[in-house]
Structures are given as structure tokens and as C-alpha cells.
Design an enzyme around this catalytic site. Structure first.
Site, PDB file in Angstrom:
ATOM      1  N   HIS A 142       9.188 -20.384  41.725  1.00  0.00           N
ATOM      2  CA  HIS A 142       9.781 -19.460  40.759  1.00  0.00           C
ATOM      3  C   HIS A 142      10.347 -18.248  41.493  1.00  0.00           C
ATOM      4  CE1 HIS A 142       8.442 -21.543  37.169  1.00  0.00           C
ATOM      5  NE2 HIS A 142       7.214 -21.632  37.667  1.00  0.00           N
ATOM      6  N   CYS A 184      15.220 -20.519  40.296  1.00  0.00           N
ATOM      7  CA  CYS A 184      16.203 -19.791  39.497  1.00  0.00           C
ATOM      8  C   CYS A 184      16.864 -18.711  40.352  1.00  0.00           C
ATOM      9  CB  CYS A 184      15.514 -19.145  38.287  1.00  0.00           C
ATOM     10  SG  CYS A 184      14.767 -20.327  37.147  1.00  0.00           S
TER      11      CYS A 184
END
Length: 397
Positions: A142, A184
Site C-alpha cells: 500500500h 497505488c
């Protein structure tokens, strides 16, 4: 003919200069917790592919932040699947995890790449890189704009990552480096890289998220991300000797499949990065020299030339004769020295006897003179007749 062989040597030397000699890979899952099961599967999928393409475990550093295979929520303990059909257990029996759990930190990641590991770190947990190493760095987890989280406790920034690659370059720890990141806003991690011969490939642009591919309802979580799924699908189509280039690799996950725009960066590479072979980073073909097989022999006698034994025995006999001659000369020399010593001893004994006998005669003469002087006589009657001629002396003489 000699010129031809010299030309071959020159070509091989030039090829060695411009090609790498070893491959290394570091695969990092930075996420813990059961709901990040897919990140473990991402890493293990790439791990399985590069091993199939020839990179051995000794040249792979595998970092797993969470042991999903042994998580109590896993209905199939000791297994990890990257597809809901559950055909391939990518955890398997031959997975060597080098760093797991709380060992997976940004500090350890930087130490491994730069070679600044702590004292006592075994070689199996180090990357023994040199200036001829091609390095694959794959990270998943992440992140956001300019950072990638490690276990939800700390993070590595885009600037720290760029400085890490620069330290590797300054210490000559790579020839070429391919950095692949699945997170991301992944492209933001490529922005500050400034080291030569680094190629970057990111799963999403700075303003996009990276998405999972599908879930497995039997375990209740997603099992792989889209970017890693299609990258794995691409790698499964090539083998160790494939001539597929990075140009096709960069197209493995278009927007229609990934739902995000992948980003690649090649401006730091000295040559045409898109013409580089995929196997230059994801595989390892070790050069092998093909030699002719030795002739087949039926019996042990066929292995040797009989003339060889004849020459061998003649050589032994010659050496034996030479040694005998040398020994005879040594014995003669020693005998001559012994005879000289014996002769010297004999001569010394003869002269000693003469001296003793002469001394005895002088002693007898002196003693007789004293006796005659004492009795006023000059008789030498006690001397054996014939030994000394009889002579009379007057006391007055």
C-alpha cells in the site's frame, strides 16, 4: 588460423564488457494482515516465475511481511493460491523466505541493496552484487504519492528510494537495474530516481489506484492484483532462451485489463531499454561449454599405450644404473678417506713408539751415569751385552 582465433577472443572479450554476468532479485511484500493476502500472492507469483526462468534461490531475497500461509484464518494451512481455481500452490515446498514478519522493514531493505548489512548477517540474507550484476527489484503493498508503507508502521519515500539506488551505483553494485512496483500512485516512486541504467515500471499513474483482480469466496479475500496477474500471465509465455524484449513487457497490462495506466521510465538507461531482453532481469542462463565425449574403451588395456610402459621401464632402469654409479663413487670416496685415516693412525703410532724407545734409552743412560758417579765406578755391567758398547770412565774424567 591464429588470426581467426584471436578475432574470436576479441569478440568474446567485448561481449563480456557489454553484457552482465549474474542476475539477482529482491522481491518485497510490505503489507501485513490477512486482508492483504493478495500482496503475498503477488510476490510469490513473481518468485515462482523467476525461479522457473533460471534465477536460483541463492540469488533471490524474498521478504514477506505476513505469513498468510500459516494464518489461523486460512482454511487450507501452508498454502497460498493466486487463482480461485486453486490449481497451483505457489507457497509450495521449495519456498525460501529470507525475511519475514517484523524483519521486513525499510531499513533492512535499504541495507540489503546497499550492502550495509549488520555484522553477523549470513550470506543467504545478503545480495553479493558487483558491477556486472543485473538486479530486479519488485515491491508490492500500500502506498500513496511519494511513499510506500511498510507494515502500516513506517514507510520509504521516493527520495529515499532514489538515494538507495544512487548508493548502489556509487558502490558499483549493479550493471542494470529494473524496478517494478505494484501499489497505488506507483509512478510517483519513479519520479526522483536519477541513477544511470535504472529502468522503472509502475502499475499506476500518480493520480490512479492499483486494483485487485479477483477474489476467492472460500477464503473471503482477493488473491492477486491486476498488474501482477497480467505480468505473471506474460511471464508464463516465455522461457529462459526467449528473445522477448521489455517493449512487449511494458504492454503486458493495458488499461483495459489493469483499469489503470502503467508507467515505464527508460530515460536513465544508456542504450535502447525497450530492446533489452526480459530474461536479462527475470531469468538467468549460465554459459556452458560443450566438450566432446571421451572415447569408449572396452578393457582396461585399451586405456594405455603399451609402448608407454616400455619407455617407463627403460627410464626406471636408466635411473637405477645412474644411482648405482653414484653410490659406487660415494663408497670409493668413503673407503679412500678411511684408508687415509688408518694410514695416518699407523704413522702416528710408529713415531710414538720411536719416541718412547728413545726416551727409554735416554732415561737408562742418565740413570747409569748417576749410579756410577755415586759408587765411583764406570761399569755398565747391568746393561745388556751388545746393547751399548762397553766403555770405562775414570771418576776424574
Amino acid at each position: 588460423m591464429n588470426l581467426f582465433y584471436q578475432l574470436i577472443c576479441v569478440v568474446q572479450f567485448v561481449a563480456c564488457i557489454y553484457s552482465h554476468t549474474n542476475n539477482w532479485a529482491i522481491l518485497v511484500d510490505t503489507s501485513k494482515f490477512w486482508f492483504n493476502y493478495r500482496h503475498v500472492a503477488n510476490v510469490l507469483s513473481i518468485y515462482r516465475s523467476i525461479k522457473r526462468l533460471g534465477i536460483p534461490d541463492s540469488h533471490i531475497i524474498l521478504m514477506l511481511a505476513d505469513d498468510a500461509a500459516c494464518n489461523p484464518r486460512n482454511p487450507r494451512p501452508a498454502t497460498i493460491y493466486h487463482n480461485s481455481n486453486q490449481k497451483i500452490n505457489i507457497y509450495g515446498d521449495d519456498v525460501e523466505v529470507d525475511y519475514r514478519g517484523y524483519e521486513v522493514t525499510a531499513e533492512n531493505f535499504i541495507r540489503i541493496l546497499t550492502g550495509r548489512v549488520k555484522d553477523g548477517t549470513p550470506q543467504s540474507k545478503q545480495m553479493l552484487l558487483d558491477e556486472n550484476s543485473n538486479v530486479l527489484v519488485y515491491m508490492t503493498g500500500h502506498g500513496g504519492v511519494g511513499f510506500l508503507k511498510f507494515q502500516d508502521t513506517h514507510e520509504i519515500s521516493d527520495q529515499e528510494l532514489a538515494d538507495t539506488f544512487q548508493q548502489m551505483y556509487q558502490k558499483r553494485r549493479y550493471k542494470s537495474l529494473l524496478f517494478v512496483i505494484e501499489t497505488c500512485k506507483a509512478a510517483s516512486m519513479l519520479s526522483y530516481i536519477y541513477s544511470p541504467n535504472v529502468i522503472g515500471f509502475a502499475a499506476a499513474r500518480n493520480d490512479e489506484d492499483s486494483y485487485s483482480h479477483h477474489s476467492d469466496h472460500t477464503i473471503g479475500v482477493h488473491v492477486i492484483d491486476r498488474f501482477s496477474h497480467y505480468m505473471l500471465e506474460f511471464l508464463e509465455t516465455i522461457d529462459s532462451y526467449s528473445k522477448v524484449t521489455l517493449a512487449k513487457f511494458f504492454d503486458c497490462c493495458p488499461f483495459s485489463k489493469c483499469h489503470s495506466h502503467t508507467v515505464h521510465r527508460t530515460d536513465l538507461y544508456s542504450g535502447d531499454a525497450k530492446s533489452v531482453l526480459v530474461t536479462d532481469f527475470f531469468g538467468s542462463v549460465r554459459p556452458a561449454e560443450i566438450v566432446e565425449s571421451p572415447p569408449q574403451y572396452k578393457t582396461i588395456d585399451d586405456l594405455f599405450d603399451r609402448n608407454m610402459f616400455t619407455v617407463y621401464h627403460e627410464e626406471l632402469e636408466f635411473r637405477s644404473r645412474e644411482e648405482s654409479r653414484k653410490n659406487v663413487k660415494k663408497i670409493e670416496k668413503i673407503s679412500e678417506q678411511v684408508n687415509m685415516i688408518e694410514r695416518k693412525k699407523t704413522d702416528d703410532g710408529t713415531w710414538f713408539a720411536v719416541l718412547v724407545f728413545g726416551g727409554l734409552l735416554i732415561y737408562i743412560g742418565v740413570s747409569a751415569y748417576e749410579i756410577n758417579s755415586r759408587h765411583k765406578t764406570a761399569s755398565f755391567e747391568f746393561i745388556p751385552h751388545g746393547l751399548v758398547s762397553a766403555t770405562c770412565f775414570s771418576p776424574d774424567q
